[in-house]
Design an enzyme around this catalytic site. Structure first.
Site, PDB file in Angstrom:
ATOM      1  N   GLY B  71       2.775  14.176  46.544  1.00  0.00           N
ATOM      2  CA  GLY B  71       3.984  13.398  46.772  1.00  0.00           C
ATOM      3  C   GLY B  71       3.755  11.942  46.407  1.00  0.00           C
ATOM      4  CG  ASN B 151       7.095   9.790  57.102  1.00  0.00           C
ATOM      5  OD1 ASN B 151       7.990   9.056  56.704  1.00  0.00           O
ATOM      6  ND2 ASN B 151       5.883   9.335  57.354  1.00  0.00           N
ATOM      7  CD  GLN B 179       7.561  14.900  56.194  1.00  0.00           C
ATOM      8  OE1 GLN B 179       7.774  16.016  56.679  1.00  0.00           O
ATOM      9  NE2 GLN B 179       6.346  14.391  56.116  1.00  0.00           N
ATOM     10  CB  SER B 199       4.247  16.667  48.816  1.00  0.00           C
ATOM     11  OG  SER B 199       2.890  16.918  49.076  1.00  0.00           O
ATOM     12  CG  HIS B 201       0.130  18.464  51.859  1.00  0.00           C
ATOM     13  ND1 HIS B 201       0.012  17.923  53.123  1.00  0.00           N
ATOM     14  CD2 HIS B 201       0.395  17.416  51.042  1.00  0.00           C
ATOM     15  CE1 HIS B 201       0.179  16.614  53.060  1.00  0.00           C
ATOM     16  NE2 HIS B 201       0.413  16.278  51.814  1.00  0.00           N
ATOM     17  CB  THR B 237      -6.131  21.101  32.012  1.00  0.00           C
ATOM     18  OG1 THR B 237      -6.622  20.723  30.730  1.00  0.00           O
ATOM     19  CG2 THR B 237      -6.005  22.608  32.105  1.00  0.00           C
ATOM     20  CB  CYS B 325      -3.734   2.529  69.995  1.00  0.00           C
ATOM     21  SG  CYS B 325      -3.357   1.168  71.086  1.00  0.00           S
TER      22      CYS B 325
HETATM   23  C1  LIG Z   1       8.056  10.944  53.242  1.00  0.00           C
HETATM   24  C2  LIG Z   1       6.744  11.148  52.565  1.00  0.00           C
HETATM   25  N1  LIG Z   1       6.586  10.763  51.291  1.00  0.00           N
HETATM   26  C3  LIG Z   1       5.426  10.946  50.632  1.00  0.00           C
HETATM   27  C4  LIG Z   1       4.329  11.523  51.242  1.00  0.00           C
HETATM   28  C5  LIG Z   1       3.053  11.671  50.458  1.00  0.00           C
HETATM   29  O1  LIG Z   1       2.794  12.986  50.071  1.00  0.00           O
HETATM   30  P1  LIG Z   1       1.320  13.443  49.687  1.00  0.00           P
HETATM   31  O2  LIG Z   1       0.584  13.607  50.973  1.00  0.00           O
HETATM   32  O3  LIG Z   1       1.496  14.738  48.965  1.00  0.00           O
HETATM   33  O4  LIG Z   1       0.734  12.395  48.827  1.00  0.00           O
HETATM   34  C6  LIG Z   1       4.441  11.933  52.569  1.00  0.00           C
HETATM   35  C7  LIG Z   1       3.282  12.555  53.256  1.00  0.00           C
HETATM   36  O5  LIG Z   1       2.787  12.099  54.264  1.00  0.00           O
HETATM   37  C8  LIG Z   1       5.674  11.742  53.245  1.00  0.00           C
HETATM   38  O6  LIG Z   1       5.822  12.109  54.521  1.00  0.00           O
HETATM   39  S1  FES Z   2      -6.311   0.418  69.958  1.00  0.00           S
HETATM   40 FE1  FES Z   2      -5.003  -0.445  71.385  1.00  0.00          FE
HETATM   41  S2  FES Z   2      -6.337  -0.689  73.092  1.00  0.00           S
HETATM   42 FE2  FES Z   2      -7.480   0.446  71.733  1.00  0.00          FE
END
Ligand SMILES: Cc1ncc(COP(=O)(O)O)c(C=O)c1O
Ligand code: FES
Lengths: 123, 388
Positions: B71, B151, B179, B199, B201, B237, B325
Protein backbone atom coordinates in the site's frame (compact mmCIF):
# COMPACT_ATOMS: atom_id res chain seq x y z
CA UNK A 1 9.56 -5.95 24.69
CA UNK A 2 9.49 -5.51 28.48
CA UNK A 3 11.60 -7.53 30.94
CA UNK A 4 9.95 -10.04 33.26
CA UNK A 5 10.53 -7.71 36.18
CA UNK A 6 8.75 -4.87 34.42
CA UNK A 7 5.79 -7.12 33.66
CA UNK A 8 5.77 -8.36 37.25
CA UNK A 9 5.63 -4.82 38.65
CA UNK A 10 3.09 -3.85 36.02
CA UNK A 11 0.78 -6.79 36.79
CA UNK A 12 1.24 -6.60 40.57
CA UNK A 13 2.17 -3.04 41.35
CA UNK A 14 3.37 -2.47 44.92
CA UNK A 15 2.19 0.43 47.07
CA UNK A 16 -0.61 1.82 44.92
CA UNK A 17 -2.65 4.65 46.39
CA UNK A 18 -2.05 7.65 48.60
CA UNK A 19 -0.51 7.75 52.06
CA UNK A 20 -2.86 9.13 54.73
CA UNK A 21 -1.67 12.46 56.15
CA UNK A 22 1.31 12.47 53.83
CA UNK A 23 4.37 14.39 54.99
CA UNK A 24 5.42 15.02 51.43
CA UNK A 25 3.73 14.81 48.06
CA UNK A 26 5.05 15.17 44.53
CA UNK A 27 3.06 15.26 41.30
CA UNK A 28 4.99 15.42 38.05
CA UNK A 29 4.08 15.29 34.41
CA UNK A 30 6.24 13.71 31.76
CA UNK A 31 7.12 16.34 29.23
CA UNK A 32 7.87 13.71 26.59
CA UNK A 33 4.50 11.98 26.39
CA UNK A 34 2.18 13.78 28.80
CA UNK A 35 1.91 11.11 31.49
CA UNK A 36 1.42 11.92 35.16
CA UNK A 37 2.58 10.45 38.47
CA UNK A 38 1.77 11.33 42.05
CA UNK A 39 3.92 10.05 44.90
CA UNK A 40 3.16 10.54 48.60
CA UNK A 41 5.52 9.80 51.51
CA UNK A 42 5.40 9.47 55.27
CA UNK A 43 8.63 10.43 57.06
CA UNK A 44 9.76 9.59 60.58
CA UNK A 45 13.24 10.25 62.01
CA UNK A 46 14.50 11.19 58.59
CA UNK A 47 13.35 7.82 57.22
CA UNK A 48 10.67 7.14 54.61
CA UNK A 49 8.33 4.86 56.54
CA UNK A 50 5.54 4.71 53.99
CA UNK A 51 5.20 5.54 50.34
CA UNK A 52 2.46 5.18 47.74
CA UNK A 53 1.96 6.11 44.08
CA UNK A 54 -0.69 6.82 41.50
CA UNK A 55 0.27 6.86 37.85
CA UNK A 56 -1.41 7.65 34.55
CA UNK A 57 1.00 6.18 32.07
CA UNK A 58 2.35 3.31 30.07
CA UNK A 59 3.51 -0.08 31.32
CA UNK A 60 7.02 1.20 31.95
CA UNK A 61 5.70 4.23 33.85
CA UNK A 62 3.64 2.02 36.14
CA UNK A 63 6.44 -0.49 36.67
CA UNK A 64 9.00 2.23 37.47
CA UNK A 65 6.53 3.88 39.85
CA UNK A 66 6.03 0.61 41.66
CA UNK A 67 9.77 -0.12 41.73
CA UNK A 68 10.70 3.29 43.11
CA UNK A 69 8.32 2.83 46.02
CA UNK A 70 10.01 -0.49 46.84
CA UNK A 71 13.45 1.05 46.58
CA UNK A 72 12.78 3.93 48.96
CA UNK A 73 10.62 2.32 51.61
CA UNK A 74 12.57 2.30 54.87
CA UNK A 75 15.39 4.36 53.41
CA UNK A 76 17.06 7.47 54.79
CA UNK A 77 16.02 10.64 52.99
CA UNK A 78 19.62 11.13 51.86
CA UNK A 79 19.82 7.66 50.37
CA UNK A 80 16.42 8.09 48.78
CA UNK A 81 17.44 11.35 47.21
CA UNK A 82 20.39 9.64 45.58
CA UNK A 83 18.05 7.39 43.58
CA UNK A 84 18.04 8.36 39.93
CA UNK A 85 16.02 7.21 36.96
CA UNK A 86 18.93 4.96 35.99
CA UNK A 87 18.79 3.25 39.39
CA UNK A 88 15.12 2.47 38.87
CA UNK A 89 15.57 1.27 35.29
CA UNK A 90 18.45 -0.99 36.36
CA UNK A 91 16.44 -2.45 39.21
CA UNK A 92 13.87 -3.49 36.58
CA UNK A 93 16.55 -5.20 34.44
CA UNK A 94 16.44 -2.33 31.99
CA UNK A 95 13.83 -0.67 29.81
CA UNK A 96 13.50 -0.53 26.02
CA UNK A 97 15.33 2.59 24.72
CA UNK A 98 12.11 4.39 23.73
CA UNK A 99 10.85 3.85 27.28
CA UNK A 100 13.83 5.22 29.19
CA UNK A 101 12.16 8.59 29.62
CA UNK A 102 9.34 6.91 31.56
CA UNK A 103 11.70 6.24 34.45
CA UNK A 104 12.24 10.01 34.79
CA UNK A 105 8.67 10.22 35.97
CA UNK A 106 9.33 8.00 38.99
CA UNK A 107 12.62 9.65 39.97
CA UNK A 108 11.19 13.15 39.50
CA UNK A 109 8.09 12.41 41.56
CA UNK A 110 10.25 10.99 44.34
CA UNK A 111 12.49 14.04 44.39
CA UNK A 112 9.49 16.36 44.30
CA UNK A 113 7.94 14.57 47.28
CA UNK A 114 11.15 14.82 49.31
CA UNK A 115 11.47 18.48 48.37
CA UNK A 116 7.90 19.07 49.49
CA UNK A 117 8.59 17.36 52.83
CA UNK A 118 11.66 19.49 53.40
CA UNK A 119 9.81 22.67 52.61
CA UNK A 120 7.07 21.76 55.06
CA UNK A 121 9.45 20.86 57.89
CA UNK A 122 11.79 23.82 57.63
CA UNK A 123 10.13 26.12 60.09
CA UNK B 1 -5.13 -19.41 26.78
CA UNK B 2 -7.16 -18.63 23.70
CA UNK B 3 -5.58 -16.04 21.45
CA UNK B 4 -7.98 -13.48 20.04
CA UNK B 5 -7.06 -10.89 17.43
CA UNK B 6 -8.97 -7.62 17.45
CA UNK B 7 -6.23 -5.93 15.44
CA UNK B 8 -7.13 -6.78 11.84
CA UNK B 9 -6.53 -3.22 10.63
CA UNK B 10 -2.85 -3.77 11.41
CA UNK B 11 -2.71 -6.89 9.31
CA UNK B 12 -4.59 -10.13 8.62
CA UNK B 13 -3.53 -13.76 8.45
CA UNK B 14 -3.21 -15.36 5.02
CA UNK B 15 -6.48 -17.16 4.26
CA UNK B 16 -6.23 -20.92 3.66
CA UNK B 17 -7.66 -20.61 0.15
CA UNK B 18 -5.12 -17.89 -0.63
CA UNK B 19 -2.26 -19.94 0.75
CA UNK B 20 -3.28 -22.96 -1.34
CA UNK B 21 -3.56 -20.83 -4.47
CA UNK B 22 -0.14 -19.22 -4.15
CA UNK B 23 1.81 -22.29 -3.02
CA UNK B 24 2.47 -23.76 -6.52
CA UNK B 25 4.19 -20.49 -7.49
CA UNK B 26 6.67 -20.74 -4.64
CA UNK B 27 7.46 -24.37 -5.37
CA UNK B 28 7.10 -25.88 -8.82
CA UNK B 29 5.95 -23.07 -11.08
CA UNK B 30 9.10 -21.03 -10.58
CA UNK B 31 9.48 -19.54 -14.06
CA UNK B 32 9.69 -15.91 -15.09
CA UNK B 33 6.37 -14.74 -16.56
CA UNK B 34 8.30 -12.81 -19.23
CA UNK B 35 9.95 -15.97 -20.61
CA UNK B 36 8.45 -17.41 -23.76
CA UNK B 37 9.50 -20.99 -22.94
CA UNK B 38 7.72 -23.69 -20.96
CA UNK B 39 8.84 -22.46 -17.52
CA UNK B 40 7.34 -19.03 -18.02
CA UNK B 41 3.96 -20.07 -19.38
CA UNK B 42 2.35 -21.18 -16.11
CA UNK B 43 3.46 -18.10 -14.16
CA UNK B 44 2.38 -15.81 -17.03
CA UNK B 45 -1.07 -17.33 -17.02
CA UNK B 46 -1.24 -16.97 -13.25
CA UNK B 47 -0.29 -13.28 -13.36
CA UNK B 48 -2.94 -12.69 -16.03
CA UNK B 49 -5.55 -14.50 -13.95
CA UNK B 50 -4.59 -12.50 -10.86
CA UNK B 51 -4.97 -9.29 -12.83
CA UNK B 52 -8.32 -10.41 -14.16
CA UNK B 53 -9.57 -11.03 -10.64
CA UNK B 54 -8.36 -7.58 -9.61
CA UNK B 55 -10.10 -5.97 -12.60
CA UNK B 56 -13.33 -7.64 -11.61
CA UNK B 57 -12.90 -6.41 -8.03
CA UNK B 58 -12.26 -2.82 -9.16
CA UNK B 59 -14.60 -3.00 -12.18
CA UNK B 60 -11.85 -1.79 -14.51
CA UNK B 61 -9.80 -2.85 -17.55
CA UNK B 62 -6.57 -4.84 -17.28
CA UNK B 63 -4.41 -1.96 -18.48
CA UNK B 64 -5.72 0.10 -15.57
CA UNK B 65 -3.93 -1.96 -12.89
CA UNK B 66 -0.38 -1.92 -11.54
CA UNK B 67 0.90 -4.48 -9.07
CA UNK B 68 3.25 -3.03 -6.45
CA UNK B 69 5.00 -4.17 -3.30
CA UNK B 70 2.62 -2.58 -0.80
CA UNK B 71 0.00 0.00 0.00
CA UNK B 72 2.85 2.33 0.82
CA UNK B 73 4.38 1.92 -2.64
CA UNK B 74 1.01 2.36 -4.34
CA UNK B 75 0.43 5.61 -2.42
CA UNK B 76 3.93 6.83 -3.31
CA UNK B 77 3.46 5.93 -6.96
CA UNK B 78 0.05 7.58 -7.15
CA UNK B 79 1.13 10.83 -5.53
CA UNK B 80 4.72 11.28 -6.69
CA UNK B 81 4.03 9.70 -10.07
CA UNK B 82 1.12 12.04 -10.75
CA UNK B 83 2.87 15.11 -9.32
CA UNK B 84 5.97 14.54 -11.45
CA UNK B 85 3.94 13.83 -14.57
CA UNK B 86 1.89 16.99 -14.11
CA UNK B 87 4.50 19.36 -12.75
CA UNK B 88 4.15 21.63 -15.77
CA UNK B 89 0.43 21.99 -15.10
CA UNK B 90 0.63 22.87 -11.44
CA UNK B 91 2.25 22.19 -8.10
CA UNK B 92 -0.67 22.01 -5.68
CA UNK B 93 -1.94 18.89 -3.91
CA UNK B 94 -4.91 18.61 -1.55
CA UNK B 95 -5.07 15.94 1.12
CA UNK B 96 -6.30 15.69 4.72
CA UNK B 97 -4.74 15.79 8.18
CA UNK B 98 -5.75 12.23 9.01
CA UNK B 99 -4.02 10.32 6.22
CA UNK B 100 -1.71 7.37 6.68
CA UNK B 101 1.99 8.32 6.97
CA UNK B 102 2.58 6.86 3.49
CA UNK B 103 0.50 9.76 2.14
CA UNK B 104 1.47 12.49 4.62
CA UNK B 105 5.19 11.89 4.37
CA UNK B 106 5.04 11.56 0.59
CA UNK B 107 3.45 15.01 0.38
CA UNK B 108 6.04 16.28 2.84
CA UNK B 109 8.85 14.90 0.69
CA UNK B 110 7.37 16.59 -2.40
CA UNK B 111 7.46 19.94 -0.60
CA UNK B 112 11.24 19.88 -1.05
CA UNK B 113 10.67 19.83 -4.81
CA UNK B 114 8.39 22.83 -4.77
CA UNK B 115 5.02 21.09 -4.49
CA UNK B 116 2.59 22.64 -2.04
CA UNK B 117 0.03 20.68 -0.08
CA UNK B 118 -3.18 21.79 1.60
CA UNK B 119 -4.11 19.56 4.52
CA UNK B 120 -7.88 19.67 5.06
CA UNK B 121 -9.12 19.67 8.65
CA UNK B 122 -11.60 17.14 9.93
CA UNK B 123 -14.48 17.79 12.31
CA UNK B 124 -15.15 16.06 15.63
CA UNK B 125 -16.63 13.10 13.73
CA UNK B 126 -13.47 12.75 11.66
CA UNK B 127 -15.13 13.96 8.44
CA UNK B 128 -13.95 16.61 5.98
CA UNK B 129 -16.07 19.53 4.82
CA UNK B 130 -16.76 19.30 1.08
CA UNK B 131 -17.12 23.08 0.78
CA UNK B 132 -13.63 23.51 2.22
CA UNK B 133 -12.40 20.98 -0.31
CA UNK B 134 -13.91 22.93 -3.19
CA UNK B 135 -12.59 26.18 -1.80
CA UNK B 136 -9.08 24.75 -1.58
CA UNK B 137 -8.92 23.95 -5.30
CA UNK B 138 -6.85 26.48 -7.27
CA UNK B 139 -5.82 26.60 -10.94
CA UNK B 140 -2.54 25.01 -9.76
CA UNK B 141 -4.23 22.02 -8.13
CA UNK B 142 -3.21 18.78 -9.82
CA UNK B 143 -4.22 16.13 -7.29
CA UNK B 144 -6.68 15.41 -4.50
CA UNK B 145 -5.60 12.46 -2.34
CA UNK B 146 -7.81 11.23 0.50
CA UNK B 147 -8.29 7.98 2.26
CA UNK B 148 -11.38 5.91 1.67
CA UNK B 149 -11.57 4.65 5.23
CA UNK B 150 -9.45 5.73 8.17
CA UNK B 151 -7.24 3.02 9.64
CA UNK B 152 -7.57 4.26 13.23
CA UNK B 153 -11.26 5.13 13.46
CA UNK B 154 -12.78 3.41 10.42
CA UNK B 155 -14.42 6.69 9.41
CA UNK B 156 -15.50 6.62 5.75
CA UNK B 157 -14.89 9.69 3.63
CA UNK B 158 -17.58 10.58 1.04
CA UNK B 159 -15.52 9.24 -1.87
CA UNK B 160 -18.30 9.57 -4.42
CA UNK B 161 -18.86 13.23 -3.60
CA UNK B 162 -15.13 13.99 -3.54
CA UNK B 163 -14.81 12.26 -6.91
CA UNK B 164 -17.64 14.35 -8.34
CA UNK B 165 -15.97 17.58 -7.20
CA UNK B 166 -12.60 16.47 -8.58
CA UNK B 167 -14.16 15.57 -11.91
CA UNK B 168 -16.07 18.83 -12.15
CA UNK B 169 -12.90 20.82 -11.49
CA UNK B 170 -10.66 18.69 -13.68
CA UNK B 171 -8.42 17.51 -10.83
CA UNK B 172 -7.05 13.97 -10.58
CA UNK B 173 -8.39 12.07 -7.56
CA UNK B 174 -6.52 9.39 -5.63
CA UNK B 175 -8.16 7.33 -2.88
CA UNK B 176 -6.18 5.26 -0.38
CA UNK B 177 -8.54 2.31 -0.05
CA UNK B 178 -6.16 0.07 1.91
CA UNK B 179 -8.58 -0.23 4.83
CA UNK B 180 -11.75 -0.12 2.75
CA UNK B 181 -10.88 -2.99 0.42
CA UNK B 182 -12.82 -6.09 1.29
CA UNK B 183 -15.00 -4.25 3.79
CA UNK B 184 -17.02 -1.97 1.52
CA UNK B 185 -17.63 -2.03 -2.27
CA UNK B 186 -14.97 -0.37 -4.43
CA UNK B 187 -16.45 0.04 -7.90
CA UNK B 188 -14.09 2.59 -9.43
CA UNK B 189 -16.60 3.53 -12.14
CA UNK B 190 -19.35 4.44 -9.70
CA UNK B 191 -16.85 6.21 -7.45
CA UNK B 192 -15.16 8.38 -10.09
CA UNK B 193 -11.70 7.86 -8.65
CA UNK B 194 -8.71 8.12 -10.98
CA UNK B 195 -6.22 6.33 -8.76
CA UNK B 196 -6.95 3.85 -5.98
CA UNK B 197 -4.60 2.00 -3.61
CA UNK B 198 -5.05 -1.41 -2.02
CA UNK B 199 -2.73 -3.67 -0.01
CA UNK B 200 -2.76 -7.47 0.14
CA UNK B 201 -2.01 -8.02 3.80
CA UNK B 202 -5.08 -6.14 4.97
CA UNK B 203 -7.36 -8.56 3.15
CA UNK B 204 -5.96 -12.00 3.90
CA UNK B 205 -3.17 -12.07 1.30
CA UNK B 206 0.48 -11.91 2.43
CA UNK B 207 2.55 -8.84 3.21
CA UNK B 208 4.53 -7.34 0.34
CA UNK B 209 1.91 -7.20 -2.41
CA UNK B 210 -0.21 -4.19 -3.29
CA UNK B 211 -1.94 -2.72 -6.28
CA UNK B 212 -2.89 0.60 -7.80
CA UNK B 213 -5.83 1.31 -10.06
CA UNK B 214 -4.85 3.91 -12.68
CA UNK B 215 -7.68 5.22 -14.84
CA UNK B 216 -7.03 5.07 -18.56
CA UNK B 217 -5.49 8.36 -19.64
CA UNK B 218 -3.96 9.20 -16.27
CA UNK B 219 -0.20 9.39 -16.74
CA UNK B 220 2.27 8.57 -13.99
CA UNK B 221 6.03 8.99 -13.92
CA UNK B 222 7.41 5.67 -12.62
CA UNK B 223 9.17 5.43 -9.25
CA UNK B 224 10.92 2.23 -10.24
CA UNK B 225 12.56 2.22 -13.63
CA UNK B 226 13.33 -1.11 -15.18
CA UNK B 227 11.97 -3.45 -17.79
CA UNK B 228 8.70 -3.42 -19.61
CA UNK B 229 6.78 -4.79 -16.60
CA UNK B 230 3.39 -3.32 -15.76
CA UNK B 231 3.46 -1.45 -19.07
CA UNK B 232 6.68 0.36 -18.20
CA UNK B 233 5.12 1.86 -15.12
CA UNK B 234 6.75 -0.34 -12.49
CA UNK B 235 9.90 -2.29 -13.29
CA UNK B 236 10.83 -5.60 -11.72
CA UNK B 237 9.98 -9.24 -12.36
CA UNK B 238 6.49 -9.84 -11.07
CA UNK B 239 5.87 -11.20 -7.58
CA UNK B 240 3.97 -14.12 -9.09
CA UNK B 241 2.92 -15.83 -5.86
CA UNK B 242 1.92 -12.47 -4.39
CA UNK B 243 -0.15 -11.56 -7.43
CA UNK B 244 -1.89 -14.94 -7.37
CA UNK B 245 -2.56 -14.44 -3.67
CA UNK B 246 -3.96 -10.95 -4.14
CA UNK B 247 -6.14 -12.19 -7.01
CA UNK B 248 -7.53 -14.95 -4.82
CA UNK B 249 -7.98 -12.60 -1.87
CA UNK B 250 -10.02 -10.06 -3.83
CA UNK B 251 -12.07 -12.84 -5.38
CA UNK B 252 -12.94 -14.07 -1.88
CA UNK B 253 -13.56 -10.51 -0.70
CA UNK B 254 -16.03 -9.96 -3.52
CA UNK B 255 -17.77 -13.22 -2.77
CA UNK B 256 -18.00 -12.88 1.02
CA UNK B 257 -18.12 -9.14 1.61
CA UNK B 258 -21.86 -8.64 2.04
CA UNK B 259 -22.28 -11.44 4.56
CA UNK B 260 -19.04 -10.67 6.40
CA UNK B 261 -19.84 -6.95 6.69
CA UNK B 262 -23.15 -7.77 8.27
CA UNK B 263 -21.47 -10.14 10.72
CA UNK B 264 -18.80 -7.53 11.59
CA UNK B 265 -21.37 -4.81 12.09
CA UNK B 266 -23.34 -6.94 14.53
CA UNK B 267 -20.19 -7.64 16.56
CA UNK B 268 -19.01 -4.04 16.40
CA UNK B 269 -22.38 -2.80 17.63
CA UNK B 270 -22.27 -5.23 20.54
CA UNK B 271 -18.79 -4.07 21.51
CA UNK B 272 -19.85 -0.43 21.44
CA UNK B 273 -23.10 -0.91 23.31
CA UNK B 274 -21.50 -3.36 25.73
CA UNK B 275 -18.61 -1.07 26.62
CA UNK B 276 -20.92 1.90 27.09
CA UNK B 277 -23.27 -0.10 29.28
CA UNK B 278 -20.55 -1.63 31.45
CA UNK B 279 -17.94 1.10 31.76
CA UNK B 280 -18.51 4.75 32.69
CA UNK B 281 -16.59 7.57 30.95
CA UNK B 282 -16.07 5.96 27.56
CA UNK B 283 -16.33 7.67 24.21
CA UNK B 284 -16.65 6.15 20.74
CA UNK B 285 -14.36 8.07 18.40
CA UNK B 286 -15.47 8.88 14.86
CA UNK B 287 -18.82 9.29 13.14
CA UNK B 288 -21.22 6.74 14.59
CA UNK B 289 -22.63 5.56 11.24
CA UNK B 290 -20.17 6.56 8.53
CA UNK B 291 -17.63 3.99 9.58
CA UNK B 292 -16.24 0.63 8.48
CA UNK B 293 -18.26 -2.23 9.91
CA UNK B 294 -15.18 -3.77 11.50
CA UNK B 295 -13.57 -0.84 13.32
CA UNK B 296 -14.32 0.70 16.68
CA UNK B 297 -12.06 3.20 18.43
CA UNK B 298 -12.93 3.87 22.07
CA UNK B 299 -11.40 6.27 24.58
CA UNK B 300 -11.38 5.12 28.18
CA UNK B 301 -11.00 8.32 30.10
CA UNK B 302 -8.34 8.66 32.87
CA UNK B 303 -6.26 5.69 31.71
CA UNK B 304 -3.44 5.23 29.25
CA UNK B 305 -3.79 3.03 26.19
CA UNK B 306 -0.56 1.05 26.34
CA UNK B 307 -1.32 -0.13 29.86
CA UNK B 308 -4.75 -1.28 28.62
CA UNK B 309 -3.15 -3.13 25.70
CA UNK B 310 -0.72 -4.90 28.04
CA UNK B 311 -3.59 -6.00 30.25
CA UNK B 312 -5.54 -7.23 27.24
CA UNK B 313 -2.46 -9.02 25.90
CA UNK B 314 -2.05 -10.82 29.23
CA UNK B 315 -5.59 -12.13 28.65
CA UNK B 316 -4.82 -13.20 25.09
CA UNK B 317 -6.39 -10.25 23.29
CA UNK B 318 -4.52 -8.25 20.64
CA UNK B 319 -5.64 -4.65 20.01
CA UNK B 320 -3.96 -1.31 19.37
CA UNK B 321 -3.96 2.25 20.67
CA UNK B 322 -3.51 5.85 19.56
CA UNK B 323 -1.70 6.64 22.79
CA UNK B 324 1.49 8.70 22.66
CA UNK B 325 3.10 5.96 24.71
CA UNK B 326 2.66 3.34 21.99
CA UNK B 327 3.67 5.48 19.06
CA UNK B 328 7.46 5.43 19.25
CA UNK B 329 7.41 9.15 18.48
CA UNK B 330 5.68 9.91 21.80
CA UNK B 331 3.12 11.96 19.91
CA UNK B 332 -0.54 11.08 20.41
CA UNK B 333 -2.42 9.90 17.32
CA UNK B 334 -2.56 12.65 14.69
CA UNK B 335 -5.96 11.30 13.66
CA UNK B 336 -7.53 11.67 17.08
CA UNK B 337 -5.96 15.04 17.87
CA UNK B 338 -7.11 16.34 14.46
CA UNK B 339 -10.63 15.40 15.54
CA UNK B 340 -10.20 17.64 18.56
CA UNK B 341 -9.64 14.95 21.17
CA UNK B 342 -7.57 16.11 24.12
CA UNK B 343 -4.19 14.48 24.61
CA UNK B 344 -5.64 12.59 27.56
CA UNK B 345 -8.51 11.15 25.54
CA UNK B 346 -6.10 10.13 22.77
CA UNK B 347 -3.95 8.53 25.44
CA UNK B 348 -6.82 6.37 26.56
CA UNK B 349 -7.88 5.25 23.10
CA UNK B 350 -8.05 1.62 22.07
CA UNK B 351 -8.85 0.38 18.58
CA UNK B 352 -10.60 -2.93 18.17
CA UNK B 353 -10.64 -4.03 14.53
CA UNK B 354 -12.59 -7.16 13.70
CA UNK B 355 -11.87 -9.79 11.10
CA UNK B 356 -12.82 -13.19 9.80
CA UNK B 357 -11.49 -15.10 12.79
CA UNK B 358 -13.68 -13.25 15.27
CA UNK B 359 -16.82 -14.77 16.74
CA UNK B 360 -19.58 -13.63 19.06
CA UNK B 361 -17.79 -15.59 21.82
CA UNK B 362 -14.72 -13.39 21.34
CA UNK B 363 -16.93 -10.36 21.85
CA UNK B 364 -18.46 -11.92 24.98
CA UNK B 365 -14.99 -12.54 26.39
CA UNK B 366 -13.82 -9.00 25.62
CA UNK B 367 -16.89 -7.48 27.26
CA UNK B 368 -16.43 -9.75 30.24
CA UNK B 369 -12.81 -8.83 30.97
CA UNK B 370 -12.69 -5.16 29.94
CA UNK B 371 -14.55 -3.54 32.88
CA UNK B 372 -12.17 -4.99 35.48
CA UNK B 373 -9.11 -3.97 33.45
CA UNK B 374 -10.31 -0.39 33.10
CA UNK B 375 -11.32 -0.25 36.75
CA UNK B 376 -7.92 -1.55 37.89
CA UNK B 377 -6.04 1.00 35.79
CA UNK B 378 -8.35 3.79 36.91
CA UNK B 379 -7.81 2.93 40.54
CA UNK B 380 -4.12 3.64 39.91
CA UNK B 381 -4.71 6.86 38.00
CA UNK B 382 -4.19 10.23 39.67
CA UNK B 383 -6.55 11.74 37.08
CA UNK B 384 -9.44 9.50 38.06
CA UNK B 385 -9.19 10.41 41.75
CA UNK B 386 -8.98 14.09 40.84
CA UNK B 387 -12.12 13.84 38.70
CA UNK B 388 -14.27 12.58 41.56
C1 LIG C 1 -4.84 3.58 5.31
C2 LIG C 1 -3.55 2.89 5.03
N1 LIG C 1 -2.83 3.24 3.95
C3 LIG C 1 -1.67 2.63 3.65
C4 LIG C 1 -1.15 1.62 4.43
C5 LIG C 1 0.16 1.00 4.05
O1 LIG C 1 0.03 -0.29 3.52
P1 LIG C 1 1.26 -1.29 3.51
O2 LIG C 1 1.39 -1.81 4.90
O3 LIG C 1 0.88 -2.36 2.54
O4 LIG C 1 2.46 -0.54 3.08
C6 LIG C 1 -1.86 1.22 5.57
C7 LIG C 1 -1.34 0.14 6.44
O5 LIG C 1 -1.09 0.30 7.61
C8 LIG C 1 -3.09 1.87 5.87
O6 LIG C 1 -3.80 1.54 6.95
S1 FES D 1 5.63 6.35 27.20
FE1 FES D 1 4.33 7.61 28.31
S2 FES D 1 4.98 7.19 30.35
FE2 FES D 1 6.01 5.75 29.21
Amino acid sequence: MYSEKVMDHFSNPRNVGEVNDADGSGTVGNAACGDIMKLTIKVEDNKITDVKFKTFGCGAAIATSSMVTELVKGKDLNDAEAISNATVAEALDGLPPVKMHCSNLAADALHAAIEDYKKKTVK
Amino acid sequence: MKKICFDHNATTPVADEVFEAMLPFLKGEWGNPSSIHWAGRGPKKAVDAGREALCKFFNCADIETIFTSSGTESNNLAIKGLAWAKKDKGNHIITTRVEHPSVLNTCKALAKEGFETTYLDVDADGLIDLNSLEAAITPKTILISTMFANNETGVLFPIKEIGAIAKKRGVTFHADAVQAAGKTPLDVQGLKVDLLTISGHKLYAPKGIGALFVRRGVRLTPLIHGGHHERNRRGGTENVAGIVALGKAVEIAGRDMAAESERMLAMRTRIEKGMQARIPHVKINGHLEKRLPNTVNISFEFVEGESLLLNLDMKGIAASSGSACTSGSLEPSHVLTSMGLSNEMSHGSVRFSLGKSNTEEDVDYLLEIMPAIVERMRSMSPLYAASK
